[in-house]
Motif scaffolding. Sequence first.
Motif, PDB file in Angstrom:
ATOM      1  N   ASN A 514       0.839  -1.188   0.000  1.00 19.42           N
ATOM      2  CA  ASN A 514       0.000   0.000   0.000  1.00 19.42           C
ATOM      3  C   ASN A 514       0.879   1.246   0.000  1.00 19.42           C
ATOM      4  O   ASN A 514       1.896   1.298   0.698  1.00 19.42           O
ATOM      5  N   ASP A 515       0.492   2.250  -0.777  1.00 18.00           N
ATOM      6  CA  ASP A 515       1.174   3.536  -0.691  1.00 18.00           C
ATOM      7  C   ASP A 515       0.870   4.160   0.665  1.00 18.00           C
ATOM      8  O   ASP A 515      -0.239   4.011   1.202  1.00 18.00           O
ATOM      9  N   LEU A 516       1.853   4.865   1.214  1.00 20.95           N
ATOM     10  CA  LEU A 516       1.667   5.488   2.523  1.00 20.95           C
ATOM     11  C   LEU A 516       0.848   6.771   2.380  1.00 20.95           C
ATOM     12  O   LEU A 516       0.996   7.515   1.407  1.00 20.95           O
ATOM     13  N   ALA A 538      -4.445  -2.415  -2.993  1.00 18.87           N
ATOM     14  CA  ALA A 538      -3.025  -2.685  -2.784  1.00 18.87           C
ATOM     15  C   ALA A 538      -2.437  -3.370  -4.018  1.00 18.87           C
ATOM     16  O   ALA A 538      -3.125  -4.093  -4.741  1.00 18.87           O
ATOM     17  N   GLU A 539      -1.140  -3.133  -4.253  1.00 19.32           N
ATOM     18  CA  GLU A 539      -0.464  -3.719  -5.408  1.00 19.32           C
ATOM     19  C   GLU A 539       0.244  -5.008  -5.004  1.00 19.32           C
ATOM     20  O   GLU A 539       1.009  -5.030  -4.043  1.00 19.32           O
ATOM     21  N   ARG A 540      -0.008  -6.071  -5.742  1.00 14.99           N
ATOM     22  CA  ARG A 540       0.613  -7.358  -5.464  1.00 14.99           C
ATOM     23  C   ARG A 540       2.070  -7.326  -5.947  1.00 14.99           C
ATOM     24  O   ARG A 540       2.351  -7.113  -7.108  1.00 14.99           O
ATOM     25  N   ILE A 541       3.013  -7.543  -4.999  1.00  3.87           N
ATOM     26  CA  ILE A 541       4.440  -7.524  -5.318  1.00  3.87           C
ATOM     27  C   ILE A 541       5.016  -8.937  -5.251  1.00  3.87           C
ATOM     28  O   ILE A 541       5.738  -9.366  -6.148  1.00  3.87           O
ATOM     29  N   PHE A 542       4.715  -9.639  -4.164  1.00  2.00           N
ATOM     30  CA  PHE A 542       5.187 -11.013  -3.978  1.00  2.00           C
ATOM     31  C   PHE A 542       3.984 -11.919  -3.676  1.00  2.00           C
ATOM     32  O   PHE A 542       2.924 -11.445  -3.233  1.00  2.00           O
ATOM     33  N   LYS A 543       4.170 -13.209  -3.874  1.00  3.24           N
ATOM     34  CA  LYS A 543       3.138 -14.169  -3.489  1.00  3.24           C
ATOM     35  C   LYS A 543       3.007 -14.205  -1.970  1.00  3.24           C
ATOM     36  O   LYS A 543       3.968 -13.954  -1.242  1.00  3.24           O
ATOM     37  N   THR A 544       1.813 -14.544  -1.508  1.00  5.42           N
ATOM     38  CA  THR A 544       1.561 -14.642  -0.065  1.00  5.42           C
ATOM     39  C   THR A 544       2.544 -15.612   0.594  1.00  5.42           C
ATOM     40  O   THR A 544       3.141 -15.301   1.631  1.00  5.42           O
ATOM     41  N   GLU A 545       2.726 -16.777  -0.018  1.00 10.60           N
ATOM     42  CA  GLU A 545       3.593 -17.800   0.581  1.00 10.60           C
ATOM     43  C   GLU A 545       5.043 -17.313   0.673  1.00 10.60           C
ATOM     44  O   GLU A 545       5.734 -17.610   1.648  1.00 10.60           O
ATOM     45  N   SER A 546       5.483 -16.549  -0.308  1.00  8.05           N
ATOM     46  CA  SER A 546       6.858 -16.028  -0.287  1.00  8.05           C
ATOM     47  C   SER A 546       7.061 -15.109   0.915  1.00  8.05           C
ATOM     48  O   SER A 546       8.077 -15.199   1.618  1.00  8.05           O
ATOM     49  N   CYS A 547       6.092 -14.233   1.152  1.00  7.21           N
ATOM     50  CA  CYS A 547       6.219 -13.289   2.271  1.00  7.21           C
ATOM     51  C   CYS A 547       6.043 -13.987   3.611  1.00  7.21           C
ATOM     52  O   CYS A 547       6.670 -13.603   4.602  1.00  7.21           O
ATOM     53  N   GLN A 548       5.195 -14.992   3.656  1.00  4.92           N
ATOM     54  CA  GLN A 548       5.056 -15.756   4.898  1.00  4.92           C
ATOM     55  C   GLN A 548       6.353 -16.487   5.224  1.00  4.92           C
ATOM     56  O   GLN A 548       6.774 -16.542   6.388  1.00  4.92           O
ATOM     57  N   THR A 549       7.011 -17.025   4.204  1.00  7.86           N
ATOM     58  CA  THR A 549       8.290 -17.711   4.416  1.00  7.86           C
ATOM     59  C   THR A 549       9.350 -16.726   4.887  1.00  7.86           C
ATOM     60  O   THR A 549      10.093 -16.994   5.842  1.00  7.86           O
ATOM     61  N   LEU A 550       9.420 -15.558   4.225  1.00  9.89           N
ATOM     62  CA  LEU A 550      10.392 -14.534   4.635  1.00  9.89           C
ATOM     63  C   LEU A 550      10.123 -14.087   6.066  1.00  9.89           C
ATOM     64  O   LEU A 550      11.050 -13.940   6.873  1.00  9.89           O
TER      65      LEU A 550
END
Length: 682
Positions: A514-516, A538-550
Amino acid sequence: MPDNKKLSSIINEEASLVYSSDTIIIGKIFAENRTNIKLEQIPNHLKKALIATEDKRFYSHLGYDSRSYLRVLFKSILMRDQKGGGGSTITQQLIKNLYGRQYSGFLNLPVNKIKELITAKRIEKIYTKDEILLLYLNSVPFGEDIFGVESAANRFFNKSVSELKVEESAVLIGMLKANTYYNPRLKPKNSLNRRNTVLQLMNNEQYLSYQATDSLQKLPLTLNYENVNLKTTAGYFVYQVKKKVTEILESVNETRNKNYNLETEGLEIHTTLNYSIQKIAEKAAKEQLISKQKQLEIELRSNSIKAKWFKKQEGKSLSLEKDKQNRNAELFDWDSTKIISGTKFDILWHYAKMLNASVLITNPKNGAVISWVGGNNFRMLPFDMVLSHRQIASAFKPVLYATAIENGFSPCDYLENEEKTYPEFENWKPQNADYSSTPDSKVALWYALIHSMNLPTIDLYFKLERELLINSCKKLKFPEITGNAPSIALGTLDLSLFEIIRAYGTFANKGEMNDLYMISKITDKAGNIIYESKEEKAERIFKTESCQTLTAILQQAVEQGTGSNIRNKYDIKSQLASKTGTAQSYTDAWFIAYTPNIVFGTWVGTSENSIHFNSGKGSGSSLALPIIANILKEIEKDTQLKNKYLTSFDIPKEIYSSIQCPPYKQKGIKGFWNRLFKKKTK
């Protein structure tokens, strides 16, 4: 002279007010600092104090006072007695406040008095006496760039005019004679004496009994001085709000054919900033900087940095070298604003060696700014460090690792941890921060990130296509990346706190950025909505699973990695993901932490890269982490804030299972025999 039409449409310019999300006034934007009030808000004792002091025959004259005019004619004009008194009624003073006086040569005083007399008669036919009192009290200057009694009550007593006590009203009315000489903050003795004179005048007119007058005159002068426009850090946020509101109003005026004026129309600007958290953030930054500044100055004295810096400045500026004159200058210091005597070099050095901090806290789910600390003191040091571009250091690494995970890498992939020289990049030879390496073994991706290891990070960078990383940076709206140096993987890119916090919001928000934003609503003084923020997709940048892993990996940075002081030293209990950043030579220190509902970030450093710690005292974990830790500690104490922001991650168990692998794996023959041996012993 103003005609009846102009007099019938008198409108006092009014300051626009900036509110926090918890309805605290955090700033005013104005041409004249005025907040208009309504007639019913004026307490009777304030009216009586004004009339007894300035115009005791106010309710009986027609705008001018014949007796006073005769005194002015004989004493002030004919006898040239400057102490003869002005003779102006409240109505005439109102006219002077609204329209000023023009110079008319040697007949200046009588000409202006006659003009005011005629205009006063006109205005008395248009307005009632109480309406004239209201216009006067809304227009009268009180010094310190404030106009009107409401602004004065807010400034000197931190309350609305309707809440004033009798003795407080007397203080404000007493200021009308000479607002600087009787300023209660600057001249408390003068103000106290003048207050008691006003109380006596009220007694003379039988507005106060003898007993009440005597009792009130014995009270000490008590102020609760509050100047929202001199706040040390909220000013940075209000300034950004002002810029944004100006843009919004330009668009509204153009598309709706309106003419809203931010500085004169008393608009109300409602923002996303949480005042409680803002105060916590300001305090945490201040306490950390006071402590670390002393340590830095000890280091600077011991290694002759000051002498080297002075020599460098002399080389830059011939005028500075020749200018050895001592001068007094008002400078910001954490103890107080102080006057120092010294040369231009001394003054420049005072700020060059000063540690600065910025703090930005946001809601990743919608981009709302919760707290914005742009520096040490907005009035004295207005440059906003939230927007300043500095070397991002290891705080950049999660962007690389997220991109790798997005493109098929696993937390349990093993990376090289061996020093290498890269001839194609000018024989660049990166090292781990502790200069360690393990040529005989590889390190797991998850472990390399939580300990911010450089050698495995470079290995990951070369295994990942560079364009994939550049594409992630573009999506995250980072500045354009030029060149092809692999050192970008270690955080050589210059980013602002604003940009990196927005990016970490993506990790917290399961891959959506999201833009601030800072402004939730703008209304006119009647409460009509001029502008209201809309929830943007909101703009999708990464997959949900990728961010959950990070996030699962960065949670381990809190438990056992570079952010572990959060637990070990500060005893923070909440679930967190975090990352430190320490620029080369300790020039910039970063710390970022997040939950699903809030992102915290801070940067600490000096304004000049040549002045810095030369030890681990300047690292992100030592210099920046304590600021966020102390903010978290205070939020954990507040049940409402804790429940709202310090929420738990809802990451599936299989994600956590995916990082359950040994941190190191031996390679080659030695690794083979070790694995064989371990297999046989099972």
